[in-house]
Scaffold this motif. Structure first.
Motif, PDB file in Angstrom:
ATOM      1  N   SER A   1       2.408   6.639   2.999  1.00 59.56           N
ATOM      2  CA  SER A   1       2.577   7.365   4.391  1.00 59.56           C
ATOM      3  C   SER A   1       4.117   6.710   4.695  1.00 59.56           C
TER       4      SER A   1
ATOM      5  N   GLU B   1       6.946   5.981   8.061  1.00 57.40           N
ATOM      6  CA  GLU B   1       7.112   5.686   9.494  1.00 57.40           C
ATOM      7  C   GLU B   1       8.716   5.398   9.708  1.00 57.40           C
TER       8      GLU B   1
ATOM      9  N   ASN C   1       0.860  -1.206  -0.034  1.00 53.53           N
ATOM     10  CA  ASN C   1       0.104  -0.108  -0.048  1.00 53.53           C
ATOM     11  C   ASN C   1       0.796   1.340   0.016  1.00 53.53           C
TER      12      ASN C   1
ATOM     13  N   HIS D   1       3.157   2.146   1.971  1.00 52.76           N
ATOM     14  CA  HIS D   1       3.552   2.448   3.218  1.00 52.76           C
ATOM     15  C   HIS D   1       5.154   2.233   3.511  1.00 52.76           C
TER      16      HIS D   1
END
Length: 166
Positions: A139, A141, A103, A105
């Motif tokens: 996104s 992290e 996705n 990420h």
């Protein structure tokens, strides 16, 4: 030791020629080969590489090394510099891993030169912002870890050269 290719002083004898007849080319009679072939097998094609040459390499997945997103993340990491050392954090060996999920990420696992580093609070946030700004990243992290601890052996050769360690 003397042989017929050397003269009395041991030098190699050479012979100059005007031209050399080229060796004969190999000819394969496909019809003769097909005559010995069982009837249920199809005849041979003259070019056996047709199928092989028609294949195209598969593109790298976006999240795999060589893929567009992964390489964009690495480029972004190479633009972030340690404020005390004039080398980017990637070549410095502070980045332990980059993972890109389906996705888009992205998880960056990294460390700092020491837990008492003055940018220990701000560096992970900067990395997260820069990686999140890479086109295609959904996104980002950042996992800041201390084990295994960073040591100068983790630096790339380019970083060592920049710092005069090579």
């Amino acid at each position: 030791m003397m042989d017929e290719r050397t003269n009395d002083s041991g030098k190699i004898l050479t012979e100059e020629v005007e031209s050399v007849t080229p060796p004969p080319r190999v000819r394969v009679d496909l019809e003769a080969l097909d005559a010995d072939r069982p009837a249920e097998q199809p005849p041979r094609k003259p070019d056996y590489l047709d199928g092989f040459l028609a294949q195209r390499p598969q593109a790298d997945a976006a999240g795999e090394p060589g893929g567009e997103i992964y390489e964009g993340v690495i480029t972004a990491l190479k633009e972030i510099y340690d404020p005390e050392i004039p080398v980017n954090i990637y070549d410095l060996g502070l980045v332990y891993g980059v993972e890109v999920a389906d996705n888009a990420h992205v998880v960056v696992t990294m460390t700092l030169t020491t837990p008492h580093c003055p940018v220990a609070e701000s560096m992970p946030g900067e990395v997260e912002l820069r990686v999140g700004a890479v086109p295609g990243v959904g996104s980002a992290e950042v996992n800041l870890i201390w084990d295994p601890p960073w040591d100068p052996q983790k630096m790339s050769d380019e970083a060592k050269l920049e710092l005069g360690m090579l």
